[in-house]
Design a protein around this motif. Structure first.
Motif, PDB file in Angstrom:
ATOM      1  N   GLU A 260     -75.772  -3.893 -51.905  1.00 58.97           N
ATOM      2  CA  GLU A 260     -75.419  -2.513 -52.220  1.00 58.97           C
ATOM      3  C   GLU A 260     -76.613  -1.687 -52.688  1.00 58.97           C
ATOM      4  N   GLU A 261     -77.463  -2.268 -53.533  1.00 60.58           N
ATOM      5  CA  GLU A 261     -78.609  -1.526 -54.050  1.00 60.58           C
ATOM      6  C   GLU A 261     -79.582  -1.164 -52.935  1.00 60.58           C
ATOM      7  N   ALA A 262     -79.808  -2.100 -52.030  1.00 57.72           N
ATOM      8  CA  ALA A 262     -80.720  -1.843 -50.912  1.00 57.72           C
ATOM      9  C   ALA A 262     -80.176  -0.744 -50.006  1.00 57.72           C
ATOM     10  N   LEU A 263     -78.863  -0.717 -49.805  1.00 58.49           N
ATOM     11  CA  LEU A 263     -78.265   0.328 -48.982  1.00 58.49           C
ATOM     12  C   LEU A 263     -78.394   1.682 -49.676  1.00 58.49           C
ATOM     13  N   LEU A 264     -78.220   1.730 -50.990  1.00 53.83           N
ATOM     14  CA  LEU A 264     -78.416   2.990 -51.715  1.00 53.83           C
ATOM     15  C   LEU A 264     -79.849   3.482 -51.571  1.00 53.83           C
ATOM     16  N   GLU A 265     -80.801   2.552 -51.599  1.00 55.01           N
ATOM     17  CA  GLU A 265     -82.204   2.927 -51.404  1.00 55.01           C
ATOM     18  C   GLU A 265     -82.409   3.518 -50.006  1.00 55.01           C
ATOM     19  N   ASP A 266     -81.778   2.929 -48.999  1.00 53.12           N
ATOM     20  CA  ASP A 266     -81.880   3.460 -47.630  1.00 53.12           C
ATOM     21  C   ASP A 266     -81.259   4.857 -47.537  1.00 53.12           C
ATOM     22  N   LEU A 267     -80.092   5.024 -48.152  1.00 47.30           N
ATOM     23  CA  LEU A 267     -79.439   6.336 -48.168  1.00 47.30           C
ATOM     24  C   LEU A 267     -80.332   7.377 -48.837  1.00 47.30           C
ATOM     25  N   GLN A 268     -80.889   7.002 -49.974  1.00 53.42           N
ATOM     26  CA  GLN A 268     -81.756   7.934 -50.696  1.00 53.42           C
ATOM     27  C   GLN A 268     -82.975   8.298 -49.860  1.00 53.42           C
ATOM     28  N   ALA A 269     -83.581   7.311 -49.228  1.00 53.72           N
ATOM     29  CA  ALA A 269     -84.765   7.570 -48.404  1.00 53.72           C
ATOM     30  C   ALA A 269     -84.439   8.527 -47.256  1.00 53.72           C
ATOM     31  N   GLN A 270     -83.274   8.361 -46.637  1.00 56.07           N
ATOM     32  CA  GLN A 270     -82.907   9.233 -45.520  1.00 56.07           C
ATOM     33  C   GLN A 270     -82.563  10.645 -46.001  1.00 56.07           C
ATOM     34  N   LEU A 271     -81.924  10.756 -47.158  1.00 57.23           N
ATOM     35  CA  LEU A 271     -81.648  12.085 -47.714  1.00 57.23           C
ATOM     36  C   LEU A 271     -82.948  12.778 -48.128  1.00 57.23           C
ATOM     37  N   GLU A 272     -83.890  12.017 -48.688  1.00 51.74           N
ATOM     38  CA  GLU A 272     -85.197  12.589 -49.045  1.00 51.74           C
ATOM     39  C   GLU A 272     -85.927  13.065 -47.793  1.00 51.74           C
ATOM     40  N   LYS A 273     -85.794  12.308 -46.710  1.00 50.19           N
ATOM     41  CA  LYS A 273     -86.440  12.717 -45.458  1.00 50.19           C
ATOM     42  C   LYS A 273     -85.824  14.020 -44.942  1.00 50.19           C
ATOM     43  N   LEU A 274     -84.499  14.123 -45.005  1.00 51.99           N
ATOM     44  CA  LEU A 274     -83.852  15.381 -44.607  1.00 51.99           C
ATOM     45  C   LEU A 274     -84.333  16.533 -45.475  1.00 51.99           C
ATOM     46  N   GLU A 275     -84.444  16.276 -46.773  1.00 57.72           N
ATOM     47  CA  GLU A 275     -84.870  17.310 -47.716  1.00 57.72           C
ATOM     48  C   GLU A 275     -86.292  17.774 -47.418  1.00 57.72           C
ATOM     49  N   ALA A 276     -87.141  16.861 -46.981  1.00 57.39           N
ATOM     50  CA  ALA A 276     -88.551  17.168 -46.753  1.00 57.39           C
ATOM     51  C   ALA A 276     -88.845  17.676 -45.339  1.00 57.39           C
ATOM     52  N   THR A 277     -87.837  17.665 -44.466  1.00 64.00           N
ATOM     53  CA  THR A 277     -88.037  18.031 -43.070  1.00 64.00           C
ATOM     54  C   THR A 277     -87.200  19.262 -42.742  1.00 64.00           C
ATOM     55  N   SER A 278     -87.760  20.171 -41.977  1.00 62.74           N
ATOM     56  CA  SER A 278     -87.006  21.380 -41.617  1.00 62.74           C
ATOM     57  C   SER A 278     -85.849  21.020 -40.691  1.00 62.74           C
ATOM     58  N   ALA A 279     -84.802  21.810 -40.771  1.00 67.61           N
ATOM     59  CA  ALA A 279     -83.622  21.590 -39.932  1.00 67.61           C
ATOM     60  C   ALA A 279     -83.951  21.762 -38.450  1.00 67.61           C
ATOM     61  N   THR A 280     -84.945  22.566 -38.132  1.00 62.92           N
ATOM     62  CA  THR A 280     -85.313  22.745 -36.726  1.00 62.92           C
ATOM     63  C   THR A 280     -85.921  21.468 -36.144  1.00 62.92           C
ATOM     64  N   GLU A 281     -86.462  20.638 -37.005  1.00 65.76           N
ATOM     65  CA  GLU A 281     -87.033  19.366 -36.563  1.00 65.76           C
ATOM     66  C   GLU A 281     -86.019  18.228 -36.678  1.00 65.76           C
ATOM     67  N   LEU A 282     -85.283  18.188 -37.795  1.00 70.61           N
ATOM     68  CA  LEU A 282     -84.307  17.132 -38.048  1.00 70.61           C
ATOM     69  C   LEU A 282     -83.071  17.760 -38.683  1.00 70.61           C
ATOM     70  N   GLU A 283     -82.018  17.870 -37.897  1.00 64.49           N
ATOM     71  CA  GLU A 283     -80.787  18.514 -38.378  1.00 64.49           C
ATOM     72  C   GLU A 283     -79.926  17.563 -39.189  1.00 64.49           C
TER      73      GLU A 283
END
Length: 189
Positions: free
Chosen positions: A52-75
């Motif tokens: 479970e902890e590792a999956l939360l880390e993956d979720l967080q990493a993907q949300l951080e990537k969305l936050e750091a990337t423009s929607a025109t590049e990654l929706e």
């Protein structure tokens, strides 16, 4: 139950992409999915987490990537979980941790997590009810959405409040043969 270890990440992604194309887009379950998919703005990420902890880390990493990337590049991102949460009740219970992560990081109002699972069952339905097919994906999956983009799309789409009812109607119209073709992971011997 865990996914067969011989199934590669590429095969897993291909199955989810096929589901997205044939079911979600093909049946027009989400009228907003075609444009970002065609434009290559959808990330398909396989989590190798088995805890479970590792999956939360993956979720967080993907949300951080969305936050750091423009929607025109990654929706949006589909985080696919082939090695855990195979039981729908476990998956449902895990959503508490997902909600806690979003709240703790201050992402409420910025990101939303939509849920898909091979055994998805809406409250008040029977497991075999066709309407559950609208959220039945090949693997447990978290769909990470930008709320601002979602709000824009909903504002531009007349009748967006009718989407769930239209989807239920569409699922109920499918023949057994169509269901077997569209959802082979549910109907294989």
């Amino acid at each position: 139950m865990e996914t067969n270890a011989n199934v590669s990440q590429g095969q897993i992604i291909a199955e989810v992409q096929c589901w997205l194309q044939e079911v979600v887009i093909g049946l027009n379950l989400c009228p907003f999915a075609a444009r970002p998919t065609k434009s290559g703005q959808v990330a398909f990420v396989v989590s190798e987490a088995r805890a479970e902890e590792a999956l939360l880390e993956d979720l967080q990493a993907q949300l951080e990537k969305l936050e750091a990337t423009s929607a025109t590049e990654l929706e949006t991102t589909l985080l696919i979980v082939p090695h855990m949460l195979q039981d729908f009740m476990d998956y449902n219970l895990y959503l508490h941790w997902v909600d806690q992560l979003v709240a703790r990081r201050g992402w409420e109002g910025e990101f939303q997590v939509a849920t898909f699972h091979p055994d998805y069952q809406f409250e008040g339905t029977s497991a075999e009810d066709s309407e559950n097919l609208t959220n039945r994906s090949p693997y447990p999956t978290f769909h990470l959405l930008r709320e601002a983009s979602l709000e824009k799309m909903l504002a531009r789409f007349p009748g967006s409040d009718e989407i769930p009812e239209n989807n239920i109607r569409r699922m109920n119209q499918l023949t057994d043969g169509e269901k077997q073709k569209l959802f082979p992971y549910l109907y294989s011997p």
